[in-house]
Scaffold this active site. Structure first.
Site, PDB file in Angstrom:
ATOM      1  N   LYS A 107      44.176  43.923  30.838  1.00  0.00           N
ATOM      2  CA  LYS A 107      43.105  43.448  31.795  1.00  0.00           C
ATOM      3  C   LYS A 107      41.508  43.447  32.271  1.00  0.00           C
ATOM      4  O   LYS A 107      40.736  43.001  32.562  1.00  0.00           O
ATOM      5  CB  LYS A 107      44.335  43.084  33.030  1.00  0.00           C
ATOM      6  CG  LYS A 107      43.948  41.891  34.069  1.00  0.00           C
ATOM      7  CD  LYS A 107      45.155  41.210  34.748  1.00  0.00           C
ATOM      8  CE  LYS A 107      44.891  42.234  36.002  1.00  0.00           C
ATOM      9  NZ  LYS A 107      44.298  42.492  37.159  1.00  0.00           N
ATOM     10  N   ASP A 162      47.845  51.867  40.775  1.00  0.00           N
ATOM     11  CA  ASP A 162      48.569  50.663  40.362  1.00  0.00           C
ATOM     12  C   ASP A 162      50.018  50.256  39.890  1.00  0.00           C
ATOM     13  O   ASP A 162      50.419  50.167  38.798  1.00  0.00           O
ATOM     14  CB  ASP A 162      47.127  49.852  39.181  1.00  0.00           C
ATOM     15  CG  ASP A 162      46.320  49.086  39.640  1.00  0.00           C
ATOM     16  OD1 ASP A 162      45.455  49.283  39.601  1.00  0.00           O
ATOM     17  OD2 ASP A 162      46.625  48.688  41.291  1.00  0.00           O
TER      18      ASP A 162
HETATM   19  C1  EPZ Z   1      39.977  47.380  41.192  1.00  0.00           C
HETATM   20  O1  EPZ Z   1      40.134  46.823  41.893  1.00  0.00           O
HETATM   21  C2  EPZ Z   1      40.825  47.098  39.878  1.00  0.00           C
HETATM   22  N1  EPZ Z   1      41.240  45.656  39.839  1.00  0.00           N
HETATM   23  C3  EPZ Z   1      42.316  47.556  41.026  1.00  0.00           C
HETATM   24  O2  EPZ Z   1      43.498  46.582  40.059  1.00  0.00           O
HETATM   25  C4  EPZ Z   1      42.571  48.726  41.098  1.00  0.00           C
HETATM   26  O3  EPZ Z   1      43.681  48.890  41.917  1.00  0.00           O
HETATM   27  C5  EPZ Z   1      41.782  48.721  42.023  1.00  0.00           C
HETATM   28  O4  EPZ Z   1      40.185  48.603  40.991  1.00  0.00           O
HETATM   29  C6  EPZ Z   1      41.592  50.563  42.196  1.00  0.00           C
HETATM   30  O5  EPZ Z   1      41.943  51.289  41.187  1.00  0.00           O
HETATM   31  C7  EPZ Z   1      39.879  45.461  38.430  1.00  0.00           C
HETATM   32  O6  EPZ Z   1      39.726  46.263  38.230  1.00  0.00           O
HETATM   33  C8  EPZ Z   1      39.755  44.514  38.463  1.00  0.00           C
HETATM   34  P1  EPZ Z   1      37.824  49.448  44.094  1.00  0.00           P
HETATM   35  P2  EPZ Z   1      38.831  46.341  43.101  1.00  0.00           P
HETATM   36  O7  EPZ Z   1      36.472  48.485  45.068  1.00  0.00           O
HETATM   37  O8  EPZ Z   1      37.371  47.113  42.587  1.00  0.00           O
HETATM   38  C9  EPZ Z   1      37.103  49.829  48.621  1.00  0.00           C
HETATM   39  C10 EPZ Z   1      45.671  45.758  39.420  1.00  0.00           C
HETATM   40  O9  EPZ Z   1      46.276  45.298  39.727  1.00  0.00           O
HETATM   41  N2  EPZ Z   1      35.987  48.386  49.138  1.00  0.00           N
HETATM   42  O10 EPZ Z   1      37.825  50.561  43.768  1.00  0.00           O
HETATM   43  O11 EPZ Z   1      38.738  45.434  43.729  1.00  0.00           O
HETATM   44  C11 EPZ Z   1      39.107  48.451  48.948  1.00  0.00           C
HETATM   45  O12 EPZ Z   1      39.310  47.676  49.923  1.00  0.00           O
HETATM   46  C12 EPZ Z   1      44.508  45.961  40.459  1.00  0.00           C
HETATM   47  O13 EPZ Z   1      44.858  45.165  38.610  1.00  0.00           O
HETATM   48  C13 EPZ Z   1      35.409  47.940  50.323  1.00  0.00           C
HETATM   49  O14 EPZ Z   1      35.317  48.774  51.174  1.00  0.00           O
HETATM   50  O15 EPZ Z   1      38.645  48.031  43.969  1.00  0.00           O
HETATM   51  C14 EPZ Z   1      39.456  49.601  48.617  1.00  0.00           C
HETATM   52  O16 EPZ Z   1      39.860  50.071  49.346  1.00  0.00           O
HETATM   53  C15 EPZ Z   1      44.747  45.711  41.714  1.00  0.00           C
HETATM   54  N3  EPZ Z   1      34.220  47.194  49.119  1.00  0.00           N
HETATM   55  C16 EPZ Z   1      38.572  50.251  47.238  1.00  0.00           C
HETATM   56  O17 EPZ Z   1      37.342  50.855  47.744  1.00  0.00           O
HETATM   57  C17 EPZ Z   1      33.589  47.053  48.491  1.00  0.00           C
HETATM   58  O18 EPZ Z   1      32.320  46.456  48.342  1.00  0.00           O
HETATM   59  C18 EPZ Z   1      38.687  51.059  46.735  1.00  0.00           C
HETATM   60  O19 EPZ Z   1      37.889  49.540  45.954  1.00  0.00           O
HETATM   61  C19 EPZ Z   1      34.751  47.688  48.001  1.00  0.00           C
HETATM   62  C20 EPZ Z   1      35.430  48.102  47.602  1.00  0.00           C
END
Ligand code: EPZ
Length: 421
Positions: A23, A305
């Site tokens: 996905k 995840d």
């Molecule tokens: C991706 O989410 C995945 N989703 C998530 O999978 C996964 O848990 C996550 O990466 C971590 O591996 C998709 O790829 C669609 P991040 P994403 O930006 O990109 C902080 C699932 O179960 N952050 O890597 O949204 C954030 O809050 C989903 O399939 C900021 O602070 O995660 C988090 O604490 C759930 N500011 C950390 O970084 C931002 O602008 C990592 O988030 C962006 C992120």
């Protein structure tokens, strides 16, 4: 009618399941088609709710697609407006992935702010800061991100590793003018597949698979080649976890073992043995399930995840396991639900201690997010009597044919409906 998942204590699982396309690889690649000058075909696309939500968004923008038997034919040349509305974005945070491509292609777009979700605030400040550095004019008004301007390549440092942030900027940089360096880039397999697809579409990208990407923008739309989505390493890990928690021998097929290294190492340290072939993995029962210590981290570390699923396994380990969630501030929502089933888990800040082994007894439990719900399904497999998992829409966001796949392994599981009280 109201749907829930009924799970009965299942005997040992047996047999094999085919793993679907990822996905989290399909979503950025679908967003990337906004940068394509021609229609293209994506194969092995999982038919899950999140994919269908993003396709609905693309259609609302004016794009066209045909999605059948995991093959997606998509043409975004007919996109005629650039507002990603709240109605759609609120149901799936990954809709933010259209921001970079829409802004890069049209120079003006509005995308609803995704808002928080069950596992944490999940801001998009890093996405917006990077686009601003590339020359975008970003205004937040009425719950929408209004982005405009011509993008130019520049050096970007992500203060935190962000998967969709890296993907958004890589897509925007691909058709911007000039070269963009992304320092502290994410390097998940899903990010790598997106970068490889952009490279095959004519973008000059160096550093794929490292934490520094150098992207030379083409300043024109791209000529994508057809793509086959990589297998879902989290779905694969979830089924291995099902074999582990029931202490059964099962096989998962159509996987890339190298994408699951950290998961396989942790399973082995819990006492399970694994037979690994080029595209399949068999898990074998452990003589004794040993407790585990896990800290979640960015790829190739242990994936956040898979945190909930391993917590479920740890309820059966002989001793105290410790799991620290380091990526999200609220990704322990499955703990009270597991405790309702009889688990003994306590939380101290970001660290959960799981005291095992415990006998789980079936009960009504509530799914809160995609991966937490899969942990409840795993626990339901071994809980005595019956377990009813409510709010199962979370599950179907990311697991294709979950009930059929578990039934093919011998699990007692079915979707029940009852009138809304
Ligand atoms: C991706 O989410 C995945 N989703 C998530 O999978 C996964 O848990 C996550 O990466 C971590 O591996 C998709 O790829 C669609 P991040 P994403 O930006 O990109 C902080 C699932 O179960 N952050 O890597 O949204 C954030 O809050 C989903 O399939 C900021 O602070 O995660 C988090 O604490 C759930 N500011 C950390 O970084 C931002 O602008 C990592 O988030 C962006 C992120």
């Amino acid at each position: 009618m109201y749907k829930y998942l009924l799970i009965k204590e299942s005997p040992k699982l047996k047999g094999s399941v085919k793993i679907s396309g990822a996905k989290n690889a399909a979503l950025p690649l679908i967003a990337a088609t906004i940068l394509s000058k021609n229609s293209l075909t994506l194969k092995n696309v999982p038919n899950v709710a999140d994919v269908n939500t993003l396709l609905k968004l693309i259609k609302n923008l004016g794009g066209e697609f045909e999605f059948k038997d995991n093959t997606l034919k998509i043409d975004t040349s007919s996109i005629n407006h650039t507002i990603a509305t709240y109605e759609i974005v609120k149901t799936m945070r990954a809709s933010i992935l259209v921001l970079g491509p829409l802004l890069a292609r049209f120079g003006d777009c509005k995308v609803s702010l995704p808002g928080g979700c069950a596992i944490g605030a999940r801001p998009v400040d890093l996405h917006l800061k990077a686009l601003t550095q590339m020359g975008a004019n970003i205004k937040i008004e009425g719950g929408y991100i209004h982005a405009s301007g011509k993008l130019k390549g520049c050096d970007i440092v992500f203060d935190k590793v962000t998967v969709t942030g890296t993907e958004n900027i890589a897509m925007a940089a691909s058709i911007a003018k000039g070269t963009t360096r992304i320092i502290n880039a994410a390097k998940e397999p899903e990010v790598i597949q997106l970068c490889k697809a952009l490279k095959e579409a004519g973008v000059e990208i160096d550093g794929i698979g490292t934490n520094e990407l150098v992207i030379k923008g083409q300043n024109e739309l791209l000529d994508f080649k057809d793509i086959k989505i990589i297998p879902d390493r989290i779905e694969a890990g979830t089924y291995l976890a099902a074999g582990a928690i029931t202490n059964s021998k099962i096989t998962i097929e159509d996987v890339i073992p190298a994408h699951l290294e950290s998961i396989l190492v942790k399973l082995k340290s819990m006492g399970f043995s694994l037979t690994i072939d080029d595209n399949k993995i068999t898990i074998h029962p452990a003589d004794e399930i040993k407790p585990i210590t896990i800290q979640t981290s960015e790829y190739p570390g242990f994936p956040t995840d898979m945190q909930a699923q391993f917590m479920a396994i740890a309820t059966q380990a002989n001793g105290v396991s410790t799991i620290e969630e380091r990526l999200f501030e609220n990704r322990f929502m499955h703990i009270p639900e597991l405790n309702r089933l009889g688990a003994k888990i306590d939380i101290r800040g970001k660290i959960a201690n799981i005291y095992g082994p415990t006998t789980l007894i079936g009960a009504d439990v509530m799914a809160t997010d995609l991966r937490a719900s899969s942990a409840l399904v795993l626990a339901g497999l071994i809980a005595k009597n019956e377990t009813k998992v409510h709010r199962i829409y979370h599950l179907f966001r990311g697991y294709e044919n979950l009930v059929e796949k578990f039934k093919s392994l011998g699990a007692y599981m079915e979707i029940r409906e009852e009138p809304i009280p």
